[in-house]
Design an enzyme around this catalytic site. Structure first.
Site, mmCIF file in Angstrom:
data_model
loop_
_atom_site.group_PDB
_atom_site.id
_atom_site.type_symbol
_atom_site.label_atom_id
_atom_site.label_comp_id
_atom_site.label_asym_id
_atom_site.label_seq_id
_atom_site.Cartn_x
_atom_site.Cartn_y
_atom_site.Cartn_z
ATOM 1 N N LYS A 191 0.842 -1.204 0.000
ATOM 2 C CA LYS A 191 0.000 0.000 0.000
ATOM 3 C C LYS A 191 0.876 1.252 0.000
ATOM 4 O O LYS A 191 1.544 1.556 0.976
ATOM 5 C CB LYS A 191 -0.915 0.037 1.228
ATOM 6 N N GLY A 244 7.118 4.955 8.085
ATOM 7 C CA GLY A 244 6.273 6.135 8.264
ATOM 8 C C GLY A 244 6.511 6.730 9.629
ATOM 9 O O GLY A 244 7.594 6.578 10.205
ATOM 10 N N SER A 245 5.480 7.364 10.162
ATOM 11 C CA SER A 245 5.668 8.093 11.421
ATOM 12 C C SER A 245 5.665 7.138 12.615
ATOM 13 O O SER A 245 5.076 6.059 12.579
ATOM 14 C CB SER A 245 4.557 9.124 11.578
ATOM 15 N N THR A 246 6.299 7.583 13.688
ATOM 16 C CA THR A 246 6.361 6.774 14.907
ATOM 17 C C THR A 246 4.956 6.576 15.481
ATOM 18 O O THR A 246 4.619 5.484 15.962
ATOM 19 C CB THR A 246 7.304 7.441 15.924
ATOM 20 N N GLU A 266 10.100 1.142 10.324
ATOM 21 C CA GLU A 266 11.127 2.177 10.126
ATOM 22 C C GLU A 266 10.406 3.501 10.299
ATOM 23 O O GLU A 266 9.493 3.811 9.534
ATOM 24 C CB GLU A 266 11.760 2.027 8.744
ATOM 25 N N CYS A 300 13.496 10.766 6.834
ATOM 26 C CA CYS A 300 13.431 10.270 8.211
ATOM 27 C C CYS A 300 14.790 10.370 8.894
ATOM 28 O O CYS A 300 14.868 10.566 10.100
ATOM 29 C CB CYS A 300 12.872 8.863 8.253
ATOM 30 N N GLU A 404 10.161 15.727 15.600
ATOM 31 C CA GLU A 404 10.494 15.659 14.170
ATOM 32 C C GLU A 404 9.611 16.646 13.402
ATOM 33 O O GLU A 404 8.383 16.565 13.469
ATOM 34 C CB GLU A 404 10.246 14.232 13.668
HETATM 35 P P1 ADP Z 1 2.884 10.671 7.542
HETATM 36 O O1 ADP Z 1 2.358 11.253 8.816
HETATM 37 O O2 ADP Z 1 4.243 11.106 7.220
HETATM 38 O O3 ADP Z 1 1.952 10.742 6.383
HETATM 39 P P2 ADP Z 1 2.099 8.018 8.232
HETATM 40 O O4 ADP Z 1 2.805 7.171 9.219
HETATM 41 O O5 ADP Z 1 0.756 8.518 8.607
HETATM 42 O O6 ADP Z 1 3.104 9.156 7.874
HETATM 43 O O7 ADP Z 1 1.959 7.263 6.846
HETATM 44 C C1 ADP Z 1 2.836 6.303 6.351
HETATM 45 C C2 ADP Z 1 2.035 5.199 5.710
HETATM 46 O O8 ADP Z 1 1.230 4.592 6.716
HETATM 47 C C3 ADP Z 1 1.062 5.656 4.630
HETATM 48 O O9 ADP Z 1 1.024 4.680 3.597
HETATM 49 C C4 ADP Z 1 -0.256 5.720 5.360
HETATM 50 O O10 ADP Z 1 -1.376 5.553 4.525
HETATM 51 C C5 ADP Z 1 -0.125 4.530 6.294
HETATM 52 N N1 ADP Z 1 -0.999 4.584 7.481
HETATM 53 C C6 ADP Z 1 -1.434 5.673 8.147
HETATM 54 N N2 ADP Z 1 -2.224 5.312 9.182
HETATM 55 C C7 ADP Z 1 -2.291 3.953 9.168
HETATM 56 C C8 ADP Z 1 -2.954 2.968 9.979
HETATM 57 N N3 ADP Z 1 -3.702 3.314 11.027
HETATM 58 N N4 ADP Z 1 -2.774 1.669 9.683
HETATM 59 C C9 ADP Z 1 -1.994 1.300 8.648
HETATM 60 N N5 ADP Z 1 -1.368 2.159 7.840
HETATM 61 C C10 ADP Z 1 -1.503 3.484 8.086
#
Ligand code: ADP
Length: 504
Positions: A191, A244-246, A266, A300, A404
């Protein structure tokens, strides 16, 4: 909803036609969810294209496709050498289409086209190539036990892998995830981030051309809260690999716990860069600039906390101002002079400017930048451009020194002693990257060993190579990507005990 086909010309003149459906079983299909995502050009704030977006029902379909493919002879019985060759073919196809990929990622993400072409694309291609070579070089061991018995290990795929990736390097993040997972024989539902849904669709087309059997790689555009969450919760998914984000990683880890899924994460960082008084200042300034200002600061591993020895602080700051002024040219993706494009979305742009406000309210000095950047071309007037921003007079407790920002914003802090610099660098919940500038070889290695980080650069910043493990400690992640270490994340060891005797 009916099937959508993209038929557009990129701003730099690439005409392409591309189905925008969900890629399941090597076919583009309409999303049962009826949902769509519209991608926005961050330089102009105008829509580029609308694509299908998966819901829970679509996720279920894709996961079942991956599960069937996992056991199907066309994949399971494919020799590892043939599997590697298929991957090499995919790398070659990406290479043949690199200008198109770079154009789409630049348009969708906001990064300069020349950066996408000369940095992101080689990274994506070499990562797939590198792991294509591993496909037939991962095997188990034979272990002697007693005179009558021995054991051997089989290195087997983990199974169906959910891969959830971010928007900052759309194509190369996909390559980092696909490479090791395919080399180890897994099947995948990937995804992409909802902010950058476009280049992955072209990749899907090439996956079919490269010859991967149906269901081995499925690609679902969709939002995190719908498609992402459904993937993480799905009982047939064996592993979640996430970047993605923590905050999102914590959520994923909790959900994955329900079915005890294997995970690699990561996540974020607030990586320190230490400049000792014996450093080559020209190099330190150059890399400190690159380490936070490249990719619009949306990295990151960005070295966003710069600790400079008090003895060289004034000179460092004077040179840093000069480098930012002459190098950080803000402009749209298509101007070859652009170093810094727009931030990826309005939300990220606003978040960066909010952090500037937070820094000012906390009492830090705005050394330079801190405003919306105005780009001359009228068509870019609504773009998400911000000035490269430097704060001084920052204390370790300020939010701009701890959180961050994920933008072109850096804090510069003075220090006096090596121990103090290391202690303050380590005073963070994060531990992704770290950089050390010194001409003292002993100090370089000593500090590298003491810093709490997954990667340390000595006299450099942001080096990244498919052969070298990448990942974080503390709240910057779990597990490693890239290199031989990356294979561990996608394979599991089975022990087979053999009894050749008749006694107990
Ligand atoms: P950012 O805040 O930088 O957009 P995210 O961590 O929200 O970073 O997003 C990184 C990835 O995680 C994206 O592909 C996003 O769609 C996905 N994502 C966000 N929320 C969820 C969730 N609750 N479960 C699974 N994947 C998620």
């Amino acid at each position: 909803m009916e099937s959508l086909v993209l038929d557009i010309v990129t701003p730099n003149g690439h005409h392409y036609k591309q189905p925008t459906g969900l890629f399941i079983n090597n076919e583009f299909v309409a999303a049962a969810s009826g949902q769509t995502i519209t991608s926005i050009d961050p330089a102009t704030d105008k829509p580029i294209a609308t694509v299908h977006a998966a819901g829970a029902e679509d996720v279920d379909r894709a996961v079942h496709a991956a599960k069937v493919a996992l056991g199907h002879a066309s994949w399971k019985k494919l020799s590892p050498t043939d599997r590697g060759q298929m991957m090499a073919k995919l790398a070659q196809l990406i290479d043949q289409n690199k200008e198109l990929f770079a154009s789409i990622d630049a348009w969708d993400n906001g990064k300069p086209y020349h950066v996408a072409l000369n940095e992101d694309l080689p990274e994506a291609i070499t990562t797939i190539q590198y792991y294509s070579g591993w496909a037939d070089k991962t095997f188990g061991q034979t272990i002697s036990t007693t005179p009558d018995k021995f054991a051997y290990t089989l290195r087997q795929p983990i199974g169906v892998i959910a891969q959830i990736i971010p928007w900052n390097y759309p194509l190369s993040m996909a390559a980092w995830k696909l490479g090791p997972a395919l080399a180890c024989g897994n099947t995948i539902v990937l995804k992409p981030a909802e902010q950058t849904p476009l280049s992955i669709l072209v990749l899907a087309t090439l996956i079919k051309t490269a010859g991967f059997p149906p269901g081995v790689i499925n690609i679902l555009n969709g939002t995190g809260k719908d498609a992402g969450a459904a993937l993480v919760a799905h009982p047939l998914v064996d592993k979640v690999a996430f970047t993605g984000s923590t905050a999102t990683a914590k959520h994923i880890m909790k959900t994955a716990a329900d079915t005890l899924k294997n995970i690699t994460l990561e996540t974020g960082g607030k990586s320190p860069l230490l400049v000792f008084p014996d450093a080559d200042l020209e190099q330190a300034v150059k890399w400190a600039h690159f380490g936070i200002m490249s990719n619009q600061g949306q990295i990151c591993t960005a070295t966003s906390r710069v600790f400079v020895h008090r003895a060289v602080m004034d000179e460092f700051l004077a040179r840093f101002r000069e480098t930012v002024t002459t190098t950080s040219i803000v402009g749209d993706q298509w101007d070859e002079n652009t170093f810094q494009g727009p931030q990826v979305t309005r939300a990220q742009y606003e978040r960066v400017l909010q952090y500037v406000d937070i820094g000012k309210r906390e009492g830090a000095t705005l050394f330079m930048g801190g405003e919306k950047a105005v780009v001359a071309d009228p068509k870019n007037r609504s773009g998400y451009f911000v000035q490269p921003t430097v704060f001084t007079d920052v204390t370790d407790e300020m939010r701009i020194a701890r959180e961050e920002v994920f933008g072109p914003v850096v804090v510069v802090l003075p220090f006096e002693e090596e121990d103090e610099a290391v202690r303050r660098a380590n005073d963070s919940t994060y531990g992704l990257g770290a950089a050390v500038f010194t001409r003292d070889i002993q100090r370089g290695h000593r500090v590298a060993a003491e810093i709490e980080a997954g990667m340390v650069w000595i006299n450099s910043s942001q080096d990244c190579d498919p052969r070298v493990p990448f990942g974080g400690v503390k709240q910057s992640g779990i597990g490693r990507e890239l290199g031989q270490a990356g294979l561990e994340a996608y394979s599991q060891v089975k022990a087979v005990h053999v009894n050749m005797g008749t006694k107990l």
